[in-house]
Write an enzyme that holds these catalytic residues in place. Structure first.
Site, short mmCIF file in Angstrom:
data_model
loop_
_atom_site.label_atom_id
_atom_site.label_comp_id
_atom_site.label_asym_id
_atom_site.label_seq_id
_atom_site.Cartn_x
_atom_site.Cartn_y
_atom_site.Cartn_z
CB CYS A 87 -0.90 0.01 1.24
SG CYS A 87 -1.93 -1.46 1.42
NE ARG A 105 -7.05 -3.63 1.74
CZ ARG A 105 -8.10 -4.40 1.98
NH1 ARG A 105 -9.32 -3.94 1.77
NH2 ARG A 105 -7.94 -5.63 2.42
CB ILE A 108 -2.18 -8.68 -0.45
CG1 ILE A 108 -1.53 -7.64 -1.37
CG2 ILE A 108 -1.48 -10.02 -0.55
CD1 ILE A 108 -1.54 -8.01 -2.84
CG ASN A 153 3.50 -0.08 2.36
OD1 ASN A 153 3.03 -1.00 1.69
ND2 ASN A 153 4.64 0.51 2.05
N GLY A 154 2.48 -3.02 3.91
CA GLY A 154 3.31 -4.21 4.02
C GLY A 154 2.50 -5.46 4.25
CG ASP A 197 -1.55 -7.99 7.17
OD1 ASP A 197 -2.49 -7.29 6.73
OD2 ASP A 197 -0.46 -8.11 6.57
CB SER A 225 12.39 -10.94 -5.69
OG SER A 225 12.93 -10.43 -4.49
#
Length: 639
Positions: A2, A53, A56, A79-80, A102, A375
């Site tokens: 976000c 937002r 997820i 954010n995260g 979360d 990644s």
């Protein structure tokens, strides 16, 4: 993933006005969060939060932010991702949960244990803003390694002075009347390192919150207090005190912890995939993902037509062996060059790692299929993968005995052979882009006196920034206190993890991905994997001329050695060639001597000298020139 923003100012503004400003700032971050937007404001306190937002987890309205705690005391903009938030919920009792996000878990934990204690329980990546309405304090927090960005600082003067924060600088610039000047100190640091290192930003008065830090502001008349809630130095010291000696045990633990991190980070309520370059790090992550998955993992790579820059065949071979659903984007040089004009807006402050171009292109390709991508970043820093970790010390140890004058002559002799001449020897040396690296090393040999100086020189481009940046009195320095007991290579790895990893690698990926609304995750940065990595002795990381030994042993269980073994190439595009060809006119306009003098930031003499050297073909000044060009392009966009 976000975008968050907000501010705290003196009162006398209505809630409607506060929210309108917060909305304006948040809208600047819309690509970070295209799915939802929200604001919150407290007119009495003069505080407002804005949020964008990218949904997820918990795609329902129950995940809307900014979010107020069940007790009403706390407001959060987050954010995260907290990957272990379901485990945290099990510790909390008698909670009437409104949803399964979360963010709600974080708020409940903060209400029960406080912010710092909750952060210590979290496995994840995050940037957090928290307002405590009871204590009337604002707190900002950032994850352990700096995966998610967070800027803060002061805007305006006197009674109009405002404290503001945001995921990206563009949100701060959206605050009415933003007028913070360019920081000459930050500009000097940027030109040396190719990125602006924390805690600086390109603007005076605006800073990056460093990884693992917690900021508290108890009032507009008081200063900010910043403390570390997590420190890499503690992890390193613990690893030195409890090293793993048994190779079989170490390899088993590594596989268990990395597999657990991949499993946690593969949880999402949206489509998920992974980047795959065919190198050790990304291949290890994809191998563990595919081993756990019930269907083929979606993998993505980008290829280029230029010889020596296309790693797509390697990724394709690994994908075929693992049985992934592989997507390959072949990019032409004109398509890649078209992206250059978008970089100043995308990166928001000067940033000169040219792999930003292919990184964004692979993110854009992945976003067509998935919303989240894993990644292989951070494998080099944790397990000893960069070429400088093994050939730098070896060369230094062989040359350190030489008198300084003799070393200077040797360096000059190395630079006398054009980069093209060195490139013809790349195969024999087993090092890709040998010409660029030989010239870089030659320059360092004539200036450094010990291994620590060699490290700083190897990660620097313009080393005479006090001459380059007008008005800069002294060369910039990064003060990194290294724990005792580390050997020279470990010292390099430690510094890279604190500087290059968050401010270059993670910044590059975050901005490249967020520009197309893609969330990226980094399993190597599960802190329990990092803790294990620092327990491994150096001979389990680097053996002979090979880095990441332990990680390779894990990978060879899933992928044949012959598909992986090749010189480390990185993720590059032929910028140097383009500057002599199709980008020459663009570069010439930005490097015009009269223009540089008129703008008043840079001394044109060393820049024009470097430009003419590069055009001659005898020298490869690509990194130094790219750093100036990216600043010039940023300046053009932001003035």
């Amino acid at each position: 993933m976000c975008g968050i923003t907000g501010f705290w100012r003196l009162g006398n503004q209505s809630e409607v006005a506060l929210k309108a400003t917060a909305q304006r700032m948040a809208d600047a971050l819309r690509l970070r969060g295209p799915d939802d937007a929200g604001t919150w404001g407290d007119a009495d306190a003069g505080v407002a939060f804005g949020h964008r937002r990218l949904a997820i987890l918990d795609l329902s309205p129950a995940g809307h932010q900014p979010m107020v705690s069940g007790c009403g005391r706390y407001v959060i903009a987050f954010n995260g991702e907290i990957y272990n938030h379901l485990e945290i919920r099990e510790e909390l009792r008698d909670i009437a949960w409104r949803g399964h996000s979360d963010t709600e878990t974080l708020l409940a934990g903060i209400a029960a244990w406080g912010l710092e204690a909750t952060l210590r329980r979290c496995v994840g990546m995050f940037a957090i803003a928290l307002w405590d309405s009871q204590e009337r304090t604002l707190q900002l927090a950032r994850d352990r390694f700096g995966e998610k960005p967070l800027y803060y600082g002061w805007l305006g003067q006197g009674s109009e002075r405002v404290f503001a924060f945001a995921s990206e600088l563009k949100a701060l610039k959206a605050y009415p009347g933003f007028a913070n000047p360019v920081s000459r100190e930050a500009l000097g640091q940027y030109l040396r390192f190719m990125y602006v290192p924390a805690p600086l930003s390109i603007y005076e008065g605006i800073y990056k919150l460093e990884p693992g830090c917690l900021l508290t502001l108890a009032g507009l008349s008081s200063g900010v207090q910043v403390k570390r809630w997590w420190a890499l130095a503690d992890v390193v010291q613990a690893g030195l005190n409890d090293p793993l000696r048994d190779e079989a045990e170490a390899l088993q633990l590594l596989e268990e912890r990395l597999a657990a991190a991949v499993r946690l980070q593969s949880l999402a309520d949206v489509p998920l995939g992974a980047f795959l370059s065919g190198g050790v790090d990304s291949s290890a992550i994809v191998a563990l993902m595919q081993q756990q998955a019930t269907r083929p993992v979606k993998t993505f790579t980008v290829g280029f037509a230029e010889a020596g820059f296309d790693e797509a065949p390697y990724a394709r071979a690994v994908a075929q062996h693992l049985g992934t659903e592989h997507h390959e984007l072949l990019v032409t040089a004109p398509e890649a060059r078209e992206l250059i004009s978008a970089l100043p807006q995308m990166y928001d402050e000067p940033f000169a790692d040219s792999s930003q171009i292919p990184t964004h292109l692979v993110c854009k390709a992945a976003r067509q299929q998935v919303t989240v991508a894993l990644s292989g970043d951070a494998g080099d820093e944790l397990f000893g993968g960069y070429n400088r970790y093994f050939w730098g010390p070896r060369i230094w140890n062989r040359l350190a005995w030489m008198p300084f004058a003799l070393r200077r002559s040797l360096g000059q002799a190395i630079r006398a052979l054009p980069t093209s001449g060195w490139e013809s020897l790349s195969g024999l040396a087993g090092v890709s882009r040998l010409g660029e690296k030989a010239h870089k090393l030659a320059t360092r040999l004539i200036t450094v006196r010990d291994m620590d100086e060699l490290y700083w020189s190897l990660v620097s481009e313009w080393t005479d920034t006090e001459r380059l940046v007008l008005g800069l009195d002294a060369p910039p320095k990064l003060a990194i206190q290294v724990p005792k007991g580390l050997d020279p290579v470990e010292r390099m790895m430690y510094r890279d993890t604190l500087t290059y990893l968050p401010d270059d690698i993670l910044c590059k990926v975050d901005r490249a991905a967020m520009a197309c609304s893609l969330e990226t995750r980094v399993p190597f940065l599960d802190h329990r994997v990092a803790e294990l990595a620092w327990r491994l002795p150096m001979n389990m990381k680097i053996r002979g001329n090979t880095g990441k030994w332990a990680l390779r042993q894990l990978l060879y269980k899933y992928v044949p050695r012959e598909l992986i073994e090749r010189p480390k190439a990185g993720f590059a595009v032929p910028i140097g060639q383009w500057l002599r060809g199709p980008l020459r006119d663009w570069a010439e306009a930005l490097l015009d001597e009269n223009r540089l003098r008129r703008e008043g930031y840079l001394n044109p003499l060393p820049i024009r000298a470097a430009w003419q050297q590069h055009l001659s073909g005898r020298y490869d000044n690509t990194p130094r020139l790219w750093s100036v060009l990216m600043f010039q392009a940023w300046l053009e966009e932001n003035t």
